[in-house]
Design an enzyme around this catalytic site. Structure first.
Site, PDB file in Angstrom:
ATOM      1  N   GLY A   1       0.819  -1.199   0.000  1.00 50.86           N
ATOM      2  CA  GLY A   1       0.000   0.000   0.000  1.00 50.86           C
ATOM      3  C   GLY A   1       0.854   1.250   0.000  1.00 50.86           C
ATOM      4  N   SER A   2       0.334   2.311   0.575  1.00 48.79           N
ATOM      5  CA  SER A   2       1.006   3.608   0.514  1.00 48.79           C
ATOM      6  C   SER A   2       2.148   3.683   1.529  1.00 48.79           C
ATOM      7  CB  SER A   2       0.002   4.728   0.797  1.00 48.79           C
ATOM      8  OG  SER A   2      -0.399   4.694   2.151  1.00 48.79           O
TER       9      SER A   2
ATOM     10  N   GLU B   1       5.686  -3.533   0.690  1.00 54.23           N
ATOM     11  CA  GLU B   1       5.777  -3.200  -0.742  1.00 54.23           C
ATOM     12  C   GLU B   1       4.974  -1.932  -0.919  1.00 54.23           C
ATOM     13  OE1 GLU B   1       5.326  -2.244  -4.115  1.00 54.23           O
ATOM     14  OE2 GLU B   1       3.793  -3.798  -4.303  1.00 54.23           O
ATOM     15  N   LEU B   2       5.699  -0.813  -1.087  1.00 50.16           N
ATOM     16  CA  LEU B   2       5.073   0.496  -0.974  1.00 50.16           C
ATOM     17  C   LEU B   2       5.080   1.226  -2.311  1.00 50.16           C
ATOM     18  CD1 LEU B   2       6.662   1.394   2.492  1.00 50.16           C
ATOM     19  CD2 LEU B   2       4.452   0.299   2.025  1.00 50.16           C
TER      20      LEU B   2
ATOM     21  N   CYS C   1       2.150   0.850  -8.653  1.00 48.91           N
ATOM     22  CA  CYS C   1       3.310   1.482  -8.023  1.00 48.91           C
ATOM     23  C   CYS C   1       4.539   1.453  -8.919  1.00 48.91           C
ATOM     24  CB  CYS C   1       3.609   0.830  -6.675  1.00 48.91           C
ATOM     25  SG  CYS C   1       3.660  -0.959  -6.723  1.00 48.91           S
TER      26      CYS C   1
END
Length: 477
Positions: free
Chosen positions: A231-232, A251-252, A285
């Site tokens: 996510g963020s 995992e950004l 992303c």
């Protein structure tokens, strides 16, 4: 095709309908598409307790049994392919062709996990490295870490959930999952398929849509041994700070750059950058956000790319001709529209797009964007691409690295020296040569550096995170 009006959550392997409090919209029409249950803290607590009870029987499942569960999922996902794609098109607003592509990747990810379920190897290690260790030998193997917590995002609600669920089953870890409240249906259908597998012990899995306020146990509960979040960055690093002693995989976000060098195949580069910059409305992303083009190609590249971008069809994602569907919400579209307008006010040139209608934002192309603007420095997470030019290779590498993010980068070149130099010096988790940053195969190690996260996904690499090394030392007497 029609969705059900109400869907259950999955608590300790079983469908449960405590309420229908979560309304999920069709992201194109804005109308309520279906409802599902929201898990309360009591339900989440019961799920974690169930996962703790299931840890030992899950670890004792034979590898062929875990493989059988994953093979069952592959078969059922193939049978439900059209349903899964349609659900994704509705709840995420993903153009139907992109939705079908994600279902294909979901199947690939479970298929890879089924293969890897029987490959959880260890190693025999000689210990007699000095006189005091004469007669000793060692060996180690990997054992499941225990109950895991998974939080998945809205943009790939099938495949990014699969990258957590499938490795957990492959190694024998029970789990609790919180899918994104905007797009929970894909994970719930996975729960429905897993519930068909009687070999899984009670508590092996729970899939629980939950409000952010009610979901703190997914992060803070000490009974959970691993937290995997996609996510963020703002949310992810906060979760890590509150996760306690458990292992954390993040995992950004990203702000991916692609370099087009002087010797690049221009036709190929333009074709792939159109895809990488605008597929599923740029809500990835690793979507191509910055394109850095050699001076000798720049003007021709810019004009041809702008022509292609202007021709992209935007509209109803259920239309097979649509390339640009809605963003996840009108709020997100307006946020990015504001960044575009700020960049133009600061001197950027708008080459294509820039118009917004509700959740729909046109494919947008900019040049001469100030490096301190939000659309340059932050993660756009939408259909916006920025062009800049470079004269020397070192300038290109410096610009790729001029970001707090470092997930993936792309380089279009035929020069082996540039390839190896990029591999050495680009501060990212992965470099893709002669393709875009947004290319990913589901068995490769995937993840980033800097603000883009820590750890790696990709089935085998996620399995390593979900296991611990257990050593055995034997003395011959």
């Amino acid at each position: 095709m029609k969705l059900q009006e109400v869907y259950p959550l999955y608590l300790n392997n079983r469908a449960v309908q405590p309420n229908a409090d979560l309304a999920v919209t069709d992201k194109y029409t804005g109308e309520i598409a279906f409802r599902t249950a929201l898990a309360t803290p009591d339900v989440i607590d019961a799920a974690i307790a169930g996962a703790v009870r299931a840890a030992e029987p899950m670890a004792q499942l034979a590898s062929f049994e875990r493989q059988g569960v994953l093979d069952h999922c592959v078969r059922r996902f193939r049978e439900r392919f059209d349903e899964l794609a349609y659900a994704l098109c509705v709840e995420a607003g993903k153009p139907i062709k992109d939705a079908e592509g994600e279902v294909t990747r979901l199947i690939d990810t479970f298929r890879i996990a089924a293969e890897e379920a029987t490959r959880n190897y260890g190693e025999v290690q000689p210990l007699d490295i000095s006189e005091r260790a004469r007669g000793y030998m060692g060996m180690w193997r990997r054992v499941p870490i225990g109950p895991c917590s998974f939080i998945s995002p809205f943009n790939f609600p099938l495949n990014l959930a699969a990258h957590k669920i499938a490795p957990a089953i492959a190694v024998g870890c029970p789990f609790v999952m919180k899918p994104a409240s905007l797009t929970p249906l894909g994970a719930l259908i996975m729960g429905e398929v897993l519930a068909e597998c009687d070999v899984l012990p009670e508590g092996a899995f729970s899939i629980l849509p939950a409000s952010r306020d009610g979901a703190d146990l997914f992060t803070t509960d000490e009974r959970l041994k691993l937290l995997s979040f996609t996510g963020s960055p703002g949310v992810g690093w906060d979760l890590k700070a509150r996760a306690g002693k458990k292992k954390v995989v993040l995992e950004l976000g990203g702000n991916a750059a692609v370099v087009v060098d002087a010797d690049a195949d221009l036709d190929h580069a333009i074709e792939r950058i159109v895809f990488g910059g605008y597929y599923q409305s740029g809500q990835s992303c690793i979507h191509v956000q910055r394109v850095i083009v050699h001076d000798s190609l720049y003007d021709t590249f810019r004009d041809r790319l702008a022509e292609r971008v202007k021709a992209l069809k935007w509209g109803d994602p259920k239309d097979r001709e649509t390339f640009i569907g809605p963003m996840i919400s009108a709020k997100e579209a307006q946020r990015l529209k504001g960044w575009i307008d700020q960049a133009v006010a600061g001197g950027a040139r708008l080459l294509a797009g820039g118009e917004c209608d509700g959740a729909m934002l046109q494919a947008t192309l900019l040049e001469d964007v100030a490096r301190d603007s939000a659309v340059y420095r932050e993660e756009a997470f939408g259909p916006v691409v920025i062009l800049s030019r470079f004269a020397s290779w070192d300038e290109a590498v410096e610009e790729v690295n001029d970001s707090k993010f470092g997930l993936q980068a792309g380089v279009f070149t035929r020069d082996l020296h540039q390839v190896l130099d990029a591999w050495d010096r680009m501060e990212v988790g992965g470099i893709v040569i002669n393709d875009v940053s947004s290319y990913r195969v589901d068995n490769m190690p995937y993840g980033g550096v800097k603000d883009s996260g820590l750890g790696r996904e990709g089935v085998r690499f996620a399995m390593e995170d979900m296991t611990e090394i257990r050593n055995l030392v034997i003395r011959r007497i």
